[in-house]
Design a protein around this motif. Structure first.
Motif, PDB file in Angstrom:
ATOM      1  N   SER A 141      39.098  42.899  34.527  1.00 11.77           N
ATOM      2  CA  SER A 141      39.721  41.612  34.174  1.00 11.77           C
ATOM      3  C   SER A 141      40.238  40.893  35.413  1.00 11.77           C
ATOM      4  O   SER A 141      40.438  39.681  35.377  1.00 11.77           O
ATOM      5  N   ALA A 142      40.454  41.621  36.496  1.00 10.05           N
ATOM      6  CA  ALA A 142      40.890  40.962  37.732  1.00 10.05           C
ATOM      7  C   ALA A 142      39.701  40.433  38.530  1.00 10.05           C
ATOM      8  O   ALA A 142      39.858  39.985  39.661  1.00 10.05           O
ATOM      9  N   LYS A 156      33.735  52.106  30.679  1.00 12.07           N
ATOM     10  CA  LYS A 156      34.153  50.698  30.652  1.00 12.07           C
ATOM     11  C   LYS A 156      33.242  49.841  31.520  1.00 12.07           C
ATOM     12  O   LYS A 156      32.971  48.685  31.188  1.00 12.07           O
ATOM     13  N   ALA A 189      40.189  54.786  32.282  1.00 11.04           N
ATOM     14  CA  ALA A 189      39.498  53.712  31.570  1.00 11.04           C
ATOM     15  C   ALA A 189      40.290  52.409  31.694  1.00 11.04           C
ATOM     16  O   ALA A 189      39.720  51.345  31.943  1.00 11.04           O
ATOM     17  N   GLU A 190      41.622  52.488  31.522  1.00 13.24           N
ATOM     18  CA  GLU A 190      42.439  51.276  31.623  1.00 13.24           C
ATOM     19  C   GLU A 190      42.435  50.727  33.050  1.00 13.24           C
ATOM     20  O   GLU A 190      42.470  49.515  33.250  1.00 13.24           O
ATOM     21  N   ALA A 191      42.404  51.623  34.040  1.00  9.18           N
ATOM     22  CA  ALA A 191      42.346  51.163  35.434  1.00  9.18           C
ATOM     23  C   ALA A 191      41.057  50.374  35.652  1.00  9.18           C
ATOM     24  O   ALA A 191      41.064  49.309  36.273  1.00  9.18           O
ATOM     25  N   GLU A 224      30.223  49.141  29.385  1.00 14.09           N
ATOM     26  CA  GLU A 224      30.485  48.116  28.366  1.00 14.09           C
ATOM     27  C   GLU A 224      30.432  46.720  28.983  1.00 14.09           C
ATOM     28  O   GLU A 224      29.943  45.778  28.360  1.00 14.09           O
ATOM     29  N   THR A 271      39.302  48.814  33.287  1.00 21.00           N
ATOM     30  CA  THR A 271      39.438  47.560  32.534  1.00 21.00           C
ATOM     31  C   THR A 271      40.261  46.553  33.332  1.00 21.00           C
ATOM     32  O   THR A 271      39.943  45.362  33.382  1.00 21.00           O
ATOM     33  N   THR A 272      41.326  47.037  33.971  1.00 23.77           N
ATOM     34  CA  THR A 272      42.190  46.166  34.764  1.00 23.77           C
ATOM     35  C   THR A 272      41.410  45.565  35.939  1.00 23.77           C
ATOM     36  O   THR A 272      41.477  44.359  36.177  1.00 23.77           O
ATOM     37  N   HIS A 273      40.642  46.399  36.639  1.00 26.63           N
ATOM     38  CA  HIS A 273      39.816  45.878  37.737  1.00 26.63           C
ATOM     39  C   HIS A 273      38.858  44.810  37.228  1.00 26.63           C
ATOM     40  O   HIS A 273      38.678  43.776  37.871  1.00 26.63           O
ATOM     41  N   ARG A 295      39.771  46.677  45.943  1.00 27.71           N
ATOM     42  CA  ARG A 295      41.090  47.032  45.400  1.00 27.71           C
ATOM     43  C   ARG A 295      41.087  48.483  44.955  1.00 27.71           C
ATOM     44  O   ARG A 295      40.287  48.886  44.118  1.00 27.71           O
TER      45      ARG A 295
END
Lengths: 333, 310
Positions: free
Chosen positions: A220-221, A239, A212-214, A242, A216-218, A198
């Motif tokens: 969680s997906a 991230k 960083a949010e991108a 972590e 995190t999104t990957h 993705r």
């Protein structure tokens, strides 16, 4: 008097040149460098410690100096020239100060180089990453075949993912980043076409928070392996660290930043191309050549983190793919 | 694929990403709001954020002390705010231009200090996740709202506090009076100069904390120019929120959640060009700004320097 002086100088130069040749014959692979140090000026878009694109050219200069000697190569740089007008002013000013080679290290500097180079016909200009020399005899163009390194990283990523989901954090869908990412996706698919790669482009080279949010999104997906290109990825690497997800880097060796998760980085060795440029300059060729750093000429190297615990066979497979790309048995779609 | 967007994972993801992304905006926008309510437009927020984020990062890198880092950030923000106040209130320079100047100063200074003092991008240990007892154990809601770091909680706490100060205290009344009609406020014995110095300094401190929230709480890293325009979005959010804390909260969350949504759209492979996806939060901001500017009206004395007559 004037004529005599000119003739004397020509004779003197000829003697000096001859003696230089006989005293120290240049090695065949080494560029010919005179006694006077070569003066090189570099203009980069971001900071030369960015762990990414700008750092790659700075590392190359350090390597070049180390190889040829500090007395042979002198260099200066202007970093953080993300405003193209500022970069153009820096390029012109270096040319006026008589620098021998000016490296405009950013594809956004093309029009500036095109405009300035004709005013300084004895100066070597090189810009990248691109293939366009504008047909001018004192402009070189250089680029990296980053799809090759992307492909190798992709193969390793495919062998490491357990969830069969891999996330990519890209900046803007263009240039070197797009080349790397397309190569990476092709590499993953060459191992297992069912793996879901993705790709997100966040629309910025500097927005660390969004990168960083991108990431995190990957995560969680369901992604368990990530990669990304450009300097804002440090947010994404943080991230990945972590979450304990593997990271593949490009443009500089990112192992030191997150030694627990960085598996491999594609690193540019622009000094391979700089040596070519120096050699040509000694032969009187000031421009007009398109260079490409790739796995074959050593302008591009995959640096695998020696301490990362990864399953047997992954590194071996990577080396196999590198060899395959070099000898042509593997072609990247 | 579209129905994937409605799953619980995605909704939780969007809201929690939105909360994190909104945190720096809340600090910076509420600080900017106080300045504007008293009549001072500060376009230097981005520069104040960058310098604040660098200083906080540097102190944590060298000492590991988060409290000390916050003190240093507050001090730097206060200095930047006071300087902005001196230039616009005392010297009466045009506010917009002075703000751009401070933006460039903050950016250049943070770049320079980073290169001279550190030079290499490095990780630090910033504010850890602070799970609120009991509340943090509630399924879904606990995960979204009560497992964040301290600076996130404080940012959301700032909203009601700012509302209270602005609307329920004498200080708030003075700030509003100075921003609407400085001459009248002055004639009633309110020091326009002192109030404006106060709000601009407070704005500097909050912008600086906004930067620190990035470098020592959310990302734990510093990179040159890492705020990437967030300081300017923060100024836009003040207009978006019609100069009210709750309006700013709505705007910051909306902008951030749409940004999180577009990341999910890309991750789930919904076929929208990435260029269009990343534009979504900005298009939304422009649309809402256009609509809200019709109904809302800013402080009357905004951007006007005050000079006492006679």
């Amino acid at each position: 008097m004037n004529k005599l002086f000119r003739m004397l100088s020509i004779v003197l130069i000829a003697i000096l040149a001859l003696s230089a040749c006989t005293a120290a014959p240049a090695q065949p692979e080494e560029p010919v460098v005179g006694d006077e140090p070569l003066r090189i000026a570099i203009v980069t878009p971001s900071n030369i410690n960015d762990l990414a694109f700008s750092q790659s050219i700075s590392d190359a200069m350090i390597a070049l100096q180390g190889e040829l000697g500090k007395d042979k190569i002198e260099y200066v740089y202007s970093e953080n020239m993300f405003v193209v007008d500022d970069a153009a002013a820096a390029i012109r000013s270096y040319a006026q100060q008589g620098y021998d080679i000016i490296l405009a290290h950013g594809s956004q500097y093309g029009s500036s180089v095109q405009e300035i180079a004709p005013d300084f016909p004895d100066t070597v200009f090189a810009w990248g990453t691109t293939v366009d020399t504008f047909g001018q005899s004192n402009i070189h163009a250089y680029e990296a075949a980053s799809d090759q390194g992307g492909f190798v990283n992709g193969v390793m990523a495919a062998l490491l993912t357990k969830t069969k989901v891999i996330g990519v954090v890209g900046p803007i869908e263009t240039g070197d980043a797009k080349l790397y990412i397309d190569g990476f996706v092709a590499g993953v698919k060459s191992v297992d076409p069912t793996i879901d790669v993705r790709v997100t482009y966040i629309g910025s080279f500097s927005d660390v928070a969004l990168a960083a949010e991108a990431a995190t999104t990957h995560l969680s997906a369901g992604a368990d392996v990530l990669t990304g290109s450009a300097q804002m990825v440090i947010g994404a690497i943080g991230k990945a660290q972590e979450a304990g997800a593997y990271w593949f880097g490009t443009q500089a060796d990112q192992t030191s930043f997150a030694p627990d998760v960085v598996v491999a980085s594609q690193v540019y060795h622009w000094e391979v191309i700089l040596k070519e440029i120096l050699k040509m300059k000694a032969e009187g060729v000031l421009g007009g050549v398109e260079f490409a750093a790739n796995l074959e000429n050593g302008g591009q190297v995959i640096k695998i983190n020696p301490d990362i615990p990864i399953p047997e066979g992954v590194k071996e497979k990577a080396n196999e793919v590198i060899q395959g790309i070099i000898d042509g048995s593997i072609t990247i779609p | 694929m579209i129905k994937d967007l409605l799953s619980a994972t995605v909704l939780i993801g969007i809201i929690s990403s939105g909360i994190r992304l909104a945190t720096p905006y809340l600090y910076a926008s509420i600080g900017e709001m106080f300045g504007q309510r008293s009549g001072v437009l500060n376009l230097g927020v981005e520069g104040q954020m960058l310098l604040g984020s660098f200083v906080a990062y540097y102190v944590v890198l060298k000492t590991g002390n988060l409290g000390l880092a916050m003190l240093a950030t507050i001090a730097v923000g206060a200095l930047m705010g006071l300087a902005m106040g001196f230039v616009t209130i005392k010297l009466q320079a045009t506010q917009g231009i002075a703000g751009i100047g401070f933006y460039l100063f903050g950016m250049g200074m943070s770049n320079l200090l980073f290169q001279k003092l550190i030079g290499v991008v490095e990780n630090i240990n910033g504010f850890p996740t602070l799970k609120i007892p009991l509340l943090g154990d509630i399924p879904v809601i606990g995960e979204i709202f009560f497992r964040q770091n301290l600076l996130v909680y404080l940012a959301f706490l700032l909203v009601p506090v700012a509302w209270f100060v602005l609307n329920k205290t004498t200080l708030g009344l003075k700030i509003r009076a100075v921003g609407e009609n400085p001459e009248a406020a002055d004639s009633l014995g309110v020091s326009v100069t002192r109030i404006r110095y106060f709000t601009v300094t407070l704005g500097g401190i909050l912008s600086s904390i906004a930067g620190a929230a990035l470098s020592i709480a959310l990302l734990n890293v510093f990179q040159q120019n890492m705020t990437a325009g967030q300081g300017f979005i923060a100024v836009a959010l003040v207009y978006f929120g019609s100069w009210k804390p709750n309006g700013i909260l709505t705007g910051a969350l909306l902008f951030s959640m749409v940004n999180a949504l577009q990341l999910w759209i890309q991750v789930l492979g919904i076929p929208i060009a990435s260029e269009l996806a990343v534009m979504m939060p900005y298009i939304l901001t422009i649309v809402v700004l256009t609509l809200s500017l019709k109904k809302g009206k800013g402080p009357s004395a905004l951007t006007k320097a005050f000079e006492r007559e006679g």
